[in-house]
Write a protein that holds these residues in place. Structure first.
Motif, PDB file in Angstrom:
ATOM      1  N   LEU A 135       0.837  -1.203   0.000  1.00 27.81           N
ATOM      2  CA  LEU A 135       0.000   0.000   0.000  1.00 27.81           C
ATOM      3  C   LEU A 135       0.870   1.250   0.000  1.00 27.81           C
ATOM      4  O   LEU A 135       0.550   2.244  -0.649  1.00 27.81           O
ATOM      5  N   GLN A 170       3.894   1.414  -1.191  1.00 28.24           N
ATOM      6  CA  GLN A 170       4.490   1.523  -2.535  1.00 28.24           C
ATOM      7  C   GLN A 170       3.492   2.159  -3.500  1.00 28.24           C
ATOM      8  O   GLN A 170       3.860   3.026  -4.300  1.00 28.24           O
ATOM      9  N   ALA A 171       2.228   1.720  -3.390  1.00 29.27           N
ATOM     10  CA  ALA A 171       1.210   2.295  -4.269  1.00 29.27           C
ATOM     11  C   ALA A 171       1.104   3.800  -4.011  1.00 29.27           C
ATOM     12  O   ALA A 171       1.051   4.597  -4.953  1.00 29.27           O
ATOM     13  N   ALA A 172       1.095   4.200  -2.740  1.00 26.31           N
ATOM     14  CA  ALA A 172       1.012   5.623  -2.408  1.00 26.31           C
ATOM     15  C   ALA A 172       2.215   6.374  -2.978  1.00 26.31           C
ATOM     16  O   ALA A 172       2.076   7.474  -3.510  1.00 26.31           O
ATOM     17  N   ALA A 173       3.392   5.744  -2.890  1.00 23.88           N
ATOM     18  CA  ALA A 173       4.607   6.393  -3.406  1.00 23.88           C
ATOM     19  C   ALA A 173       4.489   6.621  -4.910  1.00 23.88           C
ATOM     20  O   ALA A 173       4.825   7.699  -5.400  1.00 23.88           O
ATOM     21  N   THR A 174       3.971   5.617  -5.646  1.00 26.98           N
ATOM     22  CA  THR A 174       3.874   5.795  -7.097  1.00 26.98           C
ATOM     23  C   THR A 174       2.803   6.830  -7.459  1.00 26.98           C
ATOM     24  O   THR A 174       2.814   7.366  -8.544  1.00 26.98           O
ATOM     25  N   LEU A 175       1.881   7.097  -6.511  1.00 23.27           N
ATOM     26  CA  LEU A 175       0.858   8.114  -6.780  1.00 23.27           C
ATOM     27  C   LEU A 175       1.343   9.505  -6.389  1.00 23.27           C
ATOM     28  O   LEU A 175       0.584  10.468  -6.440  1.00 23.27           O
ATOM     29  N   GLY A 176       2.602   9.603  -5.939  1.00 25.53           N
ATOM     30  CA  GLY A 176       3.174  10.909  -5.664  1.00 25.53           C
ATOM     31  C   GLY A 176       3.243  11.283  -4.193  1.00 25.53           C
ATOM     32  O   GLY A 176       3.448  12.454  -3.881  1.00 25.53           O
ATOM     33  N   ALA A 177       3.062  10.320  -3.281  1.00 24.84           N
ATOM     34  CA  ALA A 177       3.097  10.643  -1.854  1.00 24.84           C
ATOM     35  C   ALA A 177       4.485  10.371  -1.272  1.00 24.84           C
ATOM     36  O   ALA A 177       4.939   9.236  -1.279  1.00 24.84           O
ATOM     37  N   PRO A 178       5.174  11.422  -0.764  1.00 19.98           N
ATOM     38  CA  PRO A 178       6.447  11.214  -0.077  1.00 19.98           C
ATOM     39  C   PRO A 178       6.213  10.495   1.269  1.00 19.98           C
ATOM     40  O   PRO A 178       5.066  10.419   1.724  1.00 19.98           O
ATOM     41  N   ASP A 218       3.868  11.932   3.993  1.00 18.94           N
ATOM     42  CA  ASP A 218       2.503  11.939   3.472  1.00 18.94           C
ATOM     43  C   ASP A 218       1.923  10.520   3.507  1.00 18.94           C
ATOM     44  O   ASP A 218       0.762  10.316   3.886  1.00 18.94           O
ATOM     45  N   GLN A 219       2.747   9.532   3.146  1.00 15.76           N
ATOM     46  CA  GLN A 219       2.298   8.134   3.208  1.00 15.76           C
ATOM     47  C   GLN A 219       1.891   7.781   4.635  1.00 15.76           C
ATOM     48  O   GLN A 219       0.873   7.132   4.869  1.00 15.76           O
TER      49      GLN A 219
END
Lengths: 228, 363
Positions: free
Chosen positions: A122, A124-132, A135-136
């Motif tokens: 999850l 990793q998914a947040a990271a690919t959506l632009g969350a540092p 923020d994650q």
């Protein structure tokens, strides 16, 4: 049945101690639990063992070493004396430090296991959506671990209310400074004031039961078990 | 210069080392194809920045270096979209909020709107649903929508249809085809299903045990005799056809391939729509004369353009049909007895049953 001044003072002191301790535990325990949940290897295992020690050590052992550290002839004691002009041992501040150490596993362990249950995928998914990373943590980890924060805070608070050995060793029995409920109870029994002892003891039983009941009931409604 | 430049060394999870040095076109859909454990997912994770390759690796998209000298660009600043095999929707957010999550974190303004994504991926009825109540196919469509709404410059898809049943897979394939038509968004699509690849990809990257075997245009690679693909049992050519009309009486669809007609099972596509048909080499046979009174429906006049040189029992033929190519696998004995020579005009017979299955079924 009404409470006398000394009892009210002890209740106030206990609530203040438990509240301050809980806030400090959440501030310190959250990053520590996060770090422990993401690390493998013997460094993390060592830290984890140290955090868990208060669970099995007699509180007097902890209290004894803390007392030695707080005396004015140690580096910590000296520094405290220079900064505040007061002695650290037998002060309210000493109780706060002792309580933080003593209740640490009750906050870190539920948080750590909640963090471990959050799939890395999850994040990793947040990271690919632009969350540092921060923020994650705020947008994924905090909401998913929300219930465990409630559990951790409740257990930390309740456990601090219930401590005795550590307080006795490093705080003594100074009214308005270190005379918390458990000490007041001990004091009442020693001086044969049994009606006062009954009130305090029954109060603590009701408080502890009520808190745990609420916690476990809401856990059951969520279908999750507390892992303390 | 619209390309994805890769110079990669990365240890994989299952014992192989991914070692690649190539440039991929950063447009259209590039399929990354190969057997399990060939490094397909590892490649995607390296490109996304979710996995660290060896320090001398280079990853560059259109001149922006993501991995190279200095510290690598973290995943959240690469401007990529990633669709995972297991969707990875956020369980504490509903479908609409999952989509909003991506919108709110866009690095570039992007041209794709919420409404467009919802329409393309048929998400209208799902927006208020909790993610736990969605079927696998619905989850995957939401995941694709979420990735698109982050306004990526490159979309990475890691076997997004692998866990789906037949109907859901067809729906997702249709959505992906729609997206590649609507958007100028380069996609890297990992799959080990050749049918998916045949339907979607423009470009093919063939991996085996961490090494690059072939890369190039899909249609060309599929029709060549000297590639790894043509030596597999399921070797097949892909024809681009257009839907002419549906024959309700016999439940067939008539396609046009370079002026020739081809009958397949009834297809859902509208007349006029372009459609790819994959024709396995083992289902194509050849003859000198056009057979009369045959039960075989599809008989096409072709020119023999290449014969595989081999000592084995069977040979592979490359047949040209207008500007396109068919493959046929026949016994060497038949090839000798028919005295087949390059340049001969012959007829290709396509065993209907197999073709009909291939055209509609991915199973």
């Amino acid at each position: 049945m009404s409470l006398n001044h000394a009892e009210l003072e002890a209740i106030y002191l206990t609530v203040a101690l438990a509240s301050i301790t809980t806030v400090l535990l959440l501030i310190l325990g959250t990053p520590l639990a996060w770090w422990l949940s993401r690390r493998r290897g013997s460094i993390a295992a060592t830290v984890e063992a140290i955090v868990a020690m208060p669970l099995i050590l007699p509180p007097t052992v902890l209290g004894f070493y803390l007392l030695l550290m707080f005396t004015p002839d140690t580096a910590l004691g000296r520094l405290w004396q220079q900064l505040t002009g007061t002695q650290l041992a037998f002060s309210f501040s000493a109780l706060v430090i002792g309580s933080v150490v003593y209740s640490l596993p009750f906050v870190v362990q539920p948080l750590q296991s909640a963090f471990q249950r959050i799939p890395q995928g999850l994040l990793q998914a947040a990271a690919t959506l632009g969350a540092p990373p921060l923020d994650q943590f705020r947008s994924i980890v905090l909401p998913l671990a929300k219930r465990s924060f409630v559990t951790a805070a409740s257990l930390g608070f309740a456990h601090t209310v219930g401590e005795f050995g550590v307080v006795l060793m490093i705080g003594g029995n100074i009214p308005g400074e270190t005379r918390v409920l458990s000490i007041a109870l001990f004091d009442s029994v020693e001086s044969l004031r049994f009606d006062e002892a009954h009130r305090l003891a029954a109060g603590l039983v009701v408080f502890s039961f009520g808190l745990l009941f609420l916690l476990y009931r809401s856990d059951r409604q969520q279908g999750w078990r507390v892992r303390a | 210069m619209s390309e994805l430049r890769l110079h990669l060394t990365c240890r994989g999870d299952s014992g192989f080392t991914l070692q690649l040095d190539c440039a991929l076109p950063a447009r259209g859909i590039t399929a990354v194809y190969g057997p399990s454990g060939s490094g397909k997912s590892t490649l995607l994770e390296c490109i996304a920045g979710l996995r660290a390759p060896e320090p001398d690796s280079v990853i560059r998209l259109n001149g922006d270096t993501w991995q190279g000298q200095g510290s690598p660009v973290p995943p959240w600043r690469r401007g990529i979209g990633f669709v995972f095999q297991d969707a990875r929707l956020f369980p504490h957010l509903d479908v609409g909020q999952n989509l909003d999550y991506a919108m709110a974190r866009r690095s570039a303004p992007g041209t794709v709107t919420f409404g467009q994504v919802v329409a393309w991926l048929e998400l209208d009825d799902l927006l208020a649903r909790a993610t736990a109540t969605l079927s696998a196919g619905q989850k995957q469509r939401v995941a694709i929508g979420r990735a698109l709404l982050s306004a990526p410059r490159l979309l990475l898809l890691d076997e997004p249809l692998a866990n789906l049943d037949h109907a859901a897979r067809q729906q997702c394939l249709r959505c992906l085809q729609r997206l590649s038509g609507e958007l100028q968004l380069p996609m890297l699509y990992v799959s080990h299903d050749i049918e998916e690849v045949s339907q979607l990809a423009d470009h093919l990257l063939l991996l085996d045990r961490g090494r690059l075997v072939e890369q190039g245009s899909l249609l060309e690679l599929c029709s060549r005799l000297d590639t790894r693909l043509s030596h597999e049992e399921q070797a097949a050519a892909i024809l681009t056809a257009s839907v002419v009309q549906h024959d309700a009486v016999f439940d067939l669809t008539r396609l046009a391939v370079d002026g020739h007609e081809l009958f397949v099972n009834h297809l859902p596509d509208q007349p006029g729509q372009a459609r790819r048909v994959r024709i396995p080499a083992r289902d194509v046979s050849v003859c000198r004369e056009r057979p009369r009174d045959s039960s075989i429906l599809n008989i096409l006049p072709v020119t023999l353009s290449e014969i595989e040189e081999t000592d084995s029992a069977r040979v592979l033929l490359r047949l040209s049909l207008g500007s396109q190519f068919l493959l046929a696998r026949i016994t060497r004995k038949s090839a000798v007895e028919l005295k087949l020579q390059v340049g001969d005009p012959i007829y290709a017979q396509i065993k209907s049953a197999a073709l009909l299955m291939e055209a509609t079924d991915t199973a």
